[in-house]
Design a protein around this motif. Structure first.
Motif, PDB file in Angstrom:
ATOM      1  N   LYS A  20      49.645  60.152  80.907  1.00 16.06           N
ATOM      2  CA  LYS A  20      50.966  60.347  81.498  1.00 16.06           C
ATOM      3  C   LYS A  20      50.975  59.650  82.860  1.00 16.06           C
ATOM      4  O   LYS A  20      50.107  59.908  83.709  1.00 16.06           O
ATOM      5  CB  LYS A  20      51.247  61.834  81.678  1.00 16.06           C
ATOM      6  CG  LYS A  20      52.653  62.140  82.131  1.00 16.06           C
ATOM      7  CD  LYS A  20      52.887  63.642  82.122  1.00 16.06           C
ATOM      8  CE  LYS A  20      54.325  63.947  82.474  1.00 16.06           C
ATOM      9  NZ  LYS A  20      54.582  65.374  82.475  1.00 16.06           N
ATOM     10  N   CYS A  21      51.926  58.742  83.044  1.00  7.71           N
ATOM     11  CA  CYS A  21      51.988  57.962  84.278  1.00  7.71           C
ATOM     12  C   CYS A  21      52.351  58.873  85.449  1.00  7.71           C
ATOM     13  O   CYS A  21      53.346  59.612  85.396  1.00  7.71           O
ATOM     14  CB  CYS A  21      53.026  56.842  84.129  1.00  7.71           C
ATOM     15  SG  CYS A  21      53.193  55.850  85.621  1.00  7.71           S
ATOM     16  N   LYS A  22      51.536  58.811  86.498  1.00  9.11           N
ATOM     17  CA  LYS A  22      51.798  59.648  87.674  1.00  9.11           C
ATOM     18  C   LYS A  22      52.990  59.126  88.468  1.00  9.11           C
ATOM     19  O   LYS A  22      53.555  59.843  89.289  1.00  9.11           O
ATOM     20  CB  LYS A  22      50.566  59.694  88.582  1.00  9.11           C
ATOM     21  CG  LYS A  22      49.454  60.592  88.047  1.00  9.11           C
ATOM     22  CD  LYS A  22      48.317  60.658  89.029  1.00  9.11           C
ATOM     23  CE  LYS A  22      47.271  61.664  88.596  1.00  9.11           C
ATOM     24  NZ  LYS A  22      46.106  61.668  89.484  1.00  9.11           N
ATOM     25  N   ARG A  41      49.204  52.136  87.716  1.00  8.98           N
ATOM     26  CA  ARG A  41      47.873  52.250  87.115  1.00  8.98           C
ATOM     27  C   ARG A  41      47.286  53.650  87.257  1.00  8.98           C
ATOM     28  O   ARG A  41      46.120  53.862  86.959  1.00  8.98           O
ATOM     29  CB  ARG A  41      46.927  51.238  87.767  1.00  8.98           C
ATOM     30  CG  ARG A  41      47.260  49.794  87.417  1.00  8.98           C
ATOM     31  CD  ARG A  41      46.428  48.815  88.225  1.00  8.98           C
ATOM     32  NE  ARG A  41      46.743  47.441  87.857  1.00  8.98           N
ATOM     33  CZ  ARG A  41      46.062  46.750  86.956  1.00  8.98           C
ATOM     34  NH1 ARG A  41      45.036  47.280  86.344  1.00  8.98           N
ATOM     35  NH2 ARG A  41      46.411  45.500  86.680  1.00  8.98           N
ATOM     36  N   ASN A  42      48.080  54.579  87.746  1.00  4.03           N
ATOM     37  CA  ASN A  42      47.576  55.950  87.919  1.00  4.03           C
ATOM     38  C   ASN A  42      48.112  56.863  86.822  1.00  4.03           C
ATOM     39  O   ASN A  42      49.321  57.017  86.676  1.00  4.03           O
ATOM     40  CB  ASN A  42      48.005  56.505  89.282  1.00  4.03           C
ATOM     41  CG  ASN A  42      47.277  55.805  90.411  1.00  4.03           C
ATOM     42  OD1 ASN A  42      46.111  55.444  90.261  1.00  4.03           O
ATOM     43  ND2 ASN A  42      47.972  55.589  91.515  1.00  4.03           N
ATOM     44  N   PHE A  43      47.206  57.439  86.077  1.00  6.78           N
ATOM     45  CA  PHE A  43      47.595  58.302  84.962  1.00  6.78           C
ATOM     46  C   PHE A  43      46.895  59.655  85.072  1.00  6.78           C
ATOM     47  O   PHE A  43      45.854  59.773  85.716  1.00  6.78           O
ATOM     48  CB  PHE A  43      47.170  57.675  83.619  1.00  6.78           C
ATOM     49  CG  PHE A  43      47.867  56.400  83.287  1.00  6.78           C
ATOM     50  CD1 PHE A  43      49.063  56.414  82.590  1.00  6.78           C
ATOM     51  CD2 PHE A  43      47.321  55.181  83.654  1.00  6.78           C
ATOM     52  CE1 PHE A  43      49.705  55.237  82.255  1.00  6.78           C
ATOM     53  CE2 PHE A  43      47.944  53.988  83.335  1.00  6.78           C
ATOM     54  CZ  PHE A  43      49.143  54.014  82.629  1.00  6.78           C
ATOM     55  N   GLU A  44      47.471  60.645  84.377  1.00  2.00           N
ATOM     56  CA  GLU A  44      46.755  61.899  84.163  1.00  2.00           C
ATOM     57  C   GLU A  44      46.698  62.135  82.654  1.00  2.00           C
ATOM     58  O   GLU A  44      47.637  61.802  81.927  1.00  2.00           O
ATOM     59  CB  GLU A  44      47.449  63.065  84.874  1.00  2.00           C
ATOM     60  CG  GLU A  44      48.882  63.293  84.457  1.00  2.00           C
ATOM     61  CD  GLU A  44      49.533  64.402  85.272  1.00  2.00           C
ATOM     62  OE1 GLU A  44      48.821  65.074  86.023  1.00  2.00           O
ATOM     63  OE2 GLU A  44      50.755  64.578  85.152  1.00  2.00           O
ATOM     64  N   PRO A  45      45.576  62.700  82.153  1.00  2.00           N
ATOM     65  CA  PRO A  45      45.471  62.910  80.709  1.00  2.00           C
ATOM     66  C   PRO A  45      46.435  63.997  80.243  1.00  2.00           C
ATOM     67  O   PRO A  45      46.707  64.948  80.972  1.00  2.00           O
ATOM     68  CB  PRO A  45      44.017  63.351  80.515  1.00  2.00           C
ATOM     69  CG  PRO A  45      43.581  63.850  81.843  1.00  2.00           C
ATOM     70  CD  PRO A  45      44.384  63.136  82.876  1.00  2.00           C
ATOM     71  N   THR A  46      46.966  63.851  79.059  1.00  2.00           N
ATOM     72  CA  THR A  46      47.834  64.878  78.474  1.00  2.00           C
ATOM     73  C   THR A  46      47.592  64.915  76.968  1.00  2.00           C
ATOM     74  O   THR A  46      47.215  63.906  76.372  1.00  2.00           O
ATOM     75  CB  THR A  46      49.320  64.597  78.788  1.00  2.00           C
ATOM     76  OG1 THR A  46      50.109  65.680  78.309  1.00  2.00           O
ATOM     77  CG2 THR A  46      49.804  63.305  78.149  1.00  2.00           C
TER      78      THR A  46
END
Lengths: 129, 348
Positions: A20-22, A41-46
């Motif tokens: 998920k794009c931050k 380029r910053n994501f968090e897992p979902t």
């Protein structure tokens, strides 16, 4: 699929893990290094929902060798409850059982074995609910 | 209190009727069905194996346990049909469930009692306080040679049980194992189908071990058959478990909820675990349940469980065994069954 590549893709293939794009909040599946929507380029897992509905589908009657035993079988585009669309096989039913809008659950199934002596590849498919 | 905190089963949708197998081999369907008390059996889909069945059963167990998968510290799978000779089924199942990497994993094999072996060790791990939760699974896509009596029964399915100390729905009161070297049924390395000793699989094998384990655990706990609400015995066919139960002093109504073999067949390592799962589906708080497995080779594991109040909170959180057995099955003729089970020689 070569074993190292298959192993690297286990999180998405086994557990529907996405990014998920931050920056813009859009979900990429399979996970990407660069957000296709905003370039961040910053994501968090979902983890994606394991239920959804059929957006559209087709019936395969002449299949590639690995799937020849399944014919006739259905491939559907499924919109999961979190809005992400995936393409996968719908199993344990006849092609005529499928309808646009029908609810499905994502399940864990065997995709194909790599010949008689290679690894067995697993991943996600769908069943009608 | 140590016991089961979550349980779940999975049964494939495909079936073949005993009539169709009998007609294929020139046998009289009514004689076969009367002799084995089997109507039909489950068949795994083309894309199903012990690993996928274990994952599906385990997900149902997790739904009822209401715990995070990562809290499970040990995962054991008992089966006669692990897809790999070398590479544990548990590794794939654990990845699919999201419980890697801090987990102890082993695959078990002991003919039809591999599932209760997995349960036994999972329980022992929790009792030893080595892990908070441990999962034991019995799953199989059982093999039976074409035309053999086993072909009428060898079926597919699985059940998973999560053991822990908190949120217990069925406490383990006691366990007991009874094992000898008895060559009643076996499959050599590389052989596709198992062989068996015909009538030798009865009195000196199944009945000796089931009755031995059953009598011993009752005596050890100073309990009588009438103290139990339900009893579950391994089900190689419809007749054996009922006969064994009666010889131990149990009545038909104590065994009937778990007597799913006429519609499911013998799911080998998942047979008595799935019968136990079907019994938990209808059990009430305070019920005592006796579970006795049997695995050729040969041995029996016996468990006494006491159901707690929490059963009523979790029962509806996953599909019940009887519903899976009766929900729109897809019937195969013998030709499609042979294709599904890989009995047809194909080119690469």
């Amino acid at each position: 699929m070569p074993t190292p590549g298959y192993t690297r893709e286990i999180p998405q293939r086994y557990r529907l893990e996405a990014n998920k794009c931050k920056n813009c909040g859009k979900i990429s599946f399979p996970p990407r290094l660069v957000c296709p929507y905003c370039g961040a380029r910053n994501f968090e897992p979902t983890k994606l929902s394991d239920t959804g509905k059929i957006v559209t589908f087709t019936t395969i009657r002449v299949a590639p060798g690995r799937y020849a035993a399944y014919v006739p079988y259905s491939i559907a585009i499924i919109e999961l409850n979190d809005g992400v669309k995936i393409t996968t096989q719908v199993v344990d039913c006849k092609p005529e059982d499928l309808e646009i809008g029908k609810a499905v659950r994502i399940i864990f199934r065997k995709m194909y074995p790599e010949g008689k002596t290679g690894i067995i590849c697993y991943g996600y498919k769908a069943v009608l609910i | 209190m140590i016991g089961i905190v979550g349980y779940g089963s999975y049964i494939p949708r495909y079936r073949i009727r005993a009539d169709d197998i009998a007609r294929q081999w020139g046998r009289d369907p009514e004689t076969v069905k009367r002799g084995l008390l089997l109507k039909e059996k489950t068949v795994p889909g083309l894309d199903e194996d012990t690993i996928t069945i274990s994952v599906a059963a385990a997900k149902n167990a997790l739904r009822r346990a209401e715990i995070e998968p990562g809290e499970i510290g040990a995962l054991y799978i008992g089966s006669e049909s692990h897809p790999y000779a070398v590479k544990p089924s548990g590794t794939v199942v654990a990845e699919a469930l999201g419980i890697t990497p801090e987990v102890h994993i082993a695959d078990f094999e002991f003919a039809c009692k591999a599932g209760t072996e997995a349960m036994y060790v999972a329980y022992a791990q929790v009792r030893a306080e080595l892990v908070k939760y441990a999962m034991g699974i019995g799953a199989d896509t059982s093999q039976g040679a074409p035309g053999d009596a086993l072909e009428f029964s060898a079926s597919a399915g699985g059940s998973a049980f999560i053991f822990g100390k908190e949120k217990v729905i069925a406490a383990v009161i006691d366990t007991y194992s009874y094992t000898t070297d008895t060559a009643d049924f076996w499959r050599r390395e590389g052989a596709f189908y198992p062989l068996h000793g015909g009538r030798f699989t009865g009195a000196p094998a199944y009945f000796k071990h089931i009755l031995g384990a059953g009598r011993a655990i009752l005596k050890k706990n100073n309990l009588k058959p009438e103290d139990f609400t339900y009893a579950v015995f391994h089900m190689p066919n419809g007749k054996f478990p009922m006969s064994a139960g009666k010889r131990l002093g149990f009545k038909r109504e104590q065994m009937e909820p778990g007597w799913i073999v006429p519609l499911m067949g013998n799911t080998y390592s998942a047979s008595s675990p799935t019968a136990f799962s079907a019994t938990l589906d209808i059990a009430k708080p305070g019920d005592l349940i006796l579970l006795v497995s049997f695995g050729s080779g040969a041995g029996s594991d016996a468990f006494i469980f006491k159901v707690t109040e929490r059963i009523n909170e979790v029962r509806e959180k996953a599909e019940k065994v009887k519903d899976m057995l009766t929900r729109s099955p897809i019937y195969l003729d013998y030709g499609r069954y042979a294709k599904f089970r890989g009995k047809i020689i194909m080119n690469e």
